[in-house]
Design a protein around this motif. Structure first.
Motif, short mmCIF file in Angstrom:
data_model
loop_
_atom_site.label_atom_id
_atom_site.label_comp_id
_atom_site.label_asym_id
_atom_site.label_seq_id
_atom_site.Cartn_x
_atom_site.Cartn_y
_atom_site.Cartn_z
N ASP A 29 0.81 -1.23 0.00
CA ASP A 29 0.00 0.00 0.00
C ASP A 29 0.84 1.28 0.00
OD1 ASP A 29 -2.25 -1.52 -0.02
OD2 ASP A 29 -2.61 -1.40 2.14
N TRP A 30 2.05 1.22 0.53
CA TRP A 30 2.87 2.44 0.60
C TRP A 30 3.11 3.03 -0.78
CZ3 TRP A 30 7.34 4.36 -1.40
CH2 TRP A 30 7.87 5.52 -0.80
N ALA A 31 3.11 2.17 -1.80
CA ALA A 31 3.40 2.64 -3.16
C ALA A 31 2.37 3.66 -3.64
CB ALA A 31 3.44 1.46 -4.13
N SER A 32 1.21 3.70 -3.00
CA SER A 32 0.19 4.68 -3.40
C SER A 32 0.68 6.11 -3.21
CB SER A 32 -1.11 4.47 -2.62
OG SER A 32 -0.88 4.65 -1.23
N ASN A 33 1.69 6.30 -2.37
CA ASN A 33 2.26 7.64 -2.16
C ASN A 33 2.94 8.17 -3.42
OD1 ASN A 33 1.61 7.96 0.67
ND2 ASN A 33 3.17 6.42 1.10
N LEU A 34 3.26 7.28 -4.36
CA LEU A 34 3.94 7.69 -5.58
C LEU A 34 2.96 8.06 -6.70
CD1 LEU A 34 6.75 4.97 -5.77
CD2 LEU A 34 6.90 7.26 -4.79
N LYS A 35 1.68 7.80 -6.46
CA LYS A 35 0.71 7.97 -7.53
C LYS A 35 0.65 9.39 -8.07
CE LYS A 35 -4.03 6.78 -8.82
NZ LYS A 35 -4.40 8.05 -9.43
N PHE A 36 0.88 10.37 -7.19
CA PHE A 36 0.79 11.76 -7.63
C PHE A 36 1.84 12.08 -8.70
CE2 PHE A 36 4.29 12.24 -4.75
CZ PHE A 36 4.99 13.36 -5.19
N GLY A 38 2.91 9.92 -11.05
CA GLY A 38 2.34 9.40 -12.29
C GLY A 38 1.20 10.26 -12.80
N ASP A 39 0.35 10.72 -11.88
CA ASP A 39 -0.77 11.58 -12.28
C ASP A 39 -0.27 12.89 -12.89
OD1 ASP A 39 -2.59 9.72 -11.45
OD2 ASP A 39 -2.95 10.64 -9.49
N ALA A 40 0.81 13.42 -12.33
CA ALA A 40 1.38 14.66 -12.87
C ALA A 40 1.89 14.45 -14.29
CB ALA A 40 2.52 15.15 -11.97
N PHE A 41 2.52 13.29 -14.53
CA PHE A 41 2.99 12.97 -15.88
C PHE A 41 1.83 12.91 -16.87
CE2 PHE A 41 3.49 9.25 -18.77
CZ PHE A 41 4.31 9.86 -19.71
N VAL A 197 5.70 6.45 -15.58
CA VAL A 197 5.19 5.09 -15.73
C VAL A 197 5.54 4.26 -14.50
CG1 VAL A 197 5.55 2.95 -17.01
CG2 VAL A 197 5.13 5.09 -18.24
N PHE A 198 6.77 4.40 -13.99
CA PHE A 198 7.17 3.68 -12.77
C PHE A 198 6.22 4.00 -11.62
CE2 PHE A 198 9.28 3.61 -8.67
CZ PHE A 198 9.87 2.35 -8.65
N ALA A 199 5.94 5.28 -11.42
CA ALA A 199 5.07 5.70 -10.31
C ALA A 199 3.64 5.18 -10.49
CB ALA A 199 5.09 7.22 -10.20
N LEU A 200 3.13 5.25 -11.71
CA LEU A 200 1.75 4.80 -11.97
C LEU A 200 1.60 3.31 -11.66
CD1 LEU A 200 0.87 6.61 -15.32
CD2 LEU A 200 -0.29 6.92 -13.13
N LEU A 201 2.51 2.50 -12.18
CA LEU A 201 2.37 1.06 -12.03
C LEU A 201 2.75 0.58 -10.64
CD1 LEU A 201 3.45 -0.37 -15.48
CD2 LEU A 201 1.25 0.44 -14.67
#
Length: 425
Positions: A29-36, A38-41, A197-201
């Motif tokens: 679940d911690w990886a969800s912190n990176l989603k922003f 990917g969203d910015a990209f 892409v790394f952050a999104l996935l």
């Protein structure tokens, strides 16, 4: 040479995607912190989509001479509608043959807001009426692509007529330069694509995981088989019509395929598709600008296939036998939904609920389709973007507007690619 391959954009994005999935599965679940990130990209690309599509369509129609606009438009629409019908028909055949919905059970909850959004969907008459905007600025703000394309077509035709009567090309030249500036902007953004892409996935793998795939293998397998068959059929048609070697296509389509399957968005992939179709495949800019812009909305053959499979899946999951008339209506509805829905990630859940309520099918079964939508989104987008390039080749071939030297690789690559290659040697 090996270092050059590793630094190729498609390779970099693919490696980032793999790393992102592995990282997400490891940290959870911690990886969800990176989603922003990917969203910015995604947003960096999305902000240029509407003006790029408008500029591309206007430039294409504004520069056509004689009856060229009508002929190109007719060929484009004929190929797109025809291939969409093929996709829907194949979906029915595979859906009835493999019956992926039989025995499927899903106990997850459905987001109530999806029901509300689906209930707002209108009949086919209102869907078609919605293609014509009363306020193009509002359509631009909402990224409603069909009204934008129709406005741009009419604007381009008017610009074409104005240019012929006034002998002035100032506006057309400005729009053509604007398009090139927007493509340059996209090139700059794509330098950070592997990070995005790394952050999104990573966020997706950490949140969803892979366990849900097991309960939907029949559905996913049917979609995969359909996409493979349609890809082979489309490539075969292009090969027979153009007499160009299909063996050269994978390398030419590699970069746009990497962007498509990692972002699952035809809109986000559009700038890459436009550039590759012109610079690597050799389709003339006027054909590519028009055909690919229209294809962004109308050429979603993967979506047509997926929507039709979804209707059959939901019916089979609920033990409901659809009549031949209902099946045909489902095919037509899938084609209309393809033209009327958004081309960015997140549009399928509303479509799934809408289909379930329209046919009186079990809404709960749509939960499984929504749960694995990222995986089917990969297949949809792969077919959508690459088939758009293939259709552009078919349309261009009719007017002998494919540069075969570019396609065969017998001319120098663009200066920008030469510089990149030199820096990696």
């Amino acid at each position: 040479m090996k270092l050059s391959v590793l630094k190729h954009p498609a390779t970099a994005i693919a490696l980032a995607a793999i790393a992102g999935v592995v990282f997400g599965l490891l940290v959870g679940d911690w990886a969800s912190n990176l989603k922003f990130i990917g969203d910015a990209f995604i947003r960096l690309i999305q902000m240029a989509i509407v003006p790029l599509v408008m500029a591309s369509v206007i430039a294409a129609t504004g520069s056509m001479s004689g009856s060229g606009t009508g002929k190109v438009a007719l060929r484009t629409f004929a190929w797109m509608i025809g291939l969409s019908a093929v996709a829907a028909a194949l979906a029915v055949a595979l859906g009835l043959l493999f019956r992926p919905g039989v025995g499927m059970v899903y106990t997850g909850a459905i987001d109530p807001s999806l029901r509300e959004s689906a209930s707002e969907a209108t009949g086919w008459q209102d869907t078609i009426l919605g293609f014509f905007s009363t306020n193009v600025i509002e359509s631009m703000a909402e990224a409603a692509m069909v009204p934008i394309i129709i406005f741009s077509l009419l604007f381009g035709v008017a610009l074409n007529q104005y240019g012929r009567t006034s002998n002035s090309t100032v506006v057309l030249t400005f729009i053509e330069h604007l398009q090139q500036v927007l493509l340059t902007l996209i090139r700059l953004v794509m330098y950070v694509a592997p990070i995005g892409v790394f952050a999104l996935l990573a966020a997706l793998a950490g949140d969803v995981g892979l366990a849900v795939v097991g309960s939907a293998l029949a559905y996913l397998g049917t979609n995969l088989l359909g996409v493979v068959i349609l890809t082979v059929v489309f490539v075969a048609v292009v090969t027979l019509r153009t007499r160009l070697s299909p063996l050269k296509l994978p390398r030419k389509l590699a970069e746009q395929t990497a962007v498509a399957v990692t972002t699952t968005s035809s809109a986000v992939t559009f700038p890459t598709v436009l550039r590759n179709t012109i610079e690597k495949v050799g389709v003339s800019p006027r054909i590519a600008n028009f055909t690919l812009s229209v294809g962004l909305t109308m050429g979603s053959y993967g979506a047509v296939f997926n929507y039709t499979i979804a209707v059959l899946f939901l019916a089979q999951a609920g033990g409901i036998d659809l009549t031949p008339g209902q099946i045909v209506f489902g095919m037509v509805l899938a084609i209309l939904l393809n033209m009327g829905t958004i081309t960015v990630p997140g549009g399928f859940p509303v479509v799934a609920i809408f289909l379930a309520t329209t046919f009186g099918l079990p809404v709960e079964a749509a939960g499984l389709l929504i749960a694995v939508d990222w995986f089917t989104g990969i297949l949809r987008t792969f077919l959508n973007v690459n088939a758009d390039t293939l259709v552009a080749m078919l349309v261009a071939h009719a007017d002998d507007e494919i540069d075969r030297d570019v396609y065969d690789g017998t001319v120098p690559v663009p200066e920008e690619e030469e510089e990149e290659g030199a820096s990696t040697s």
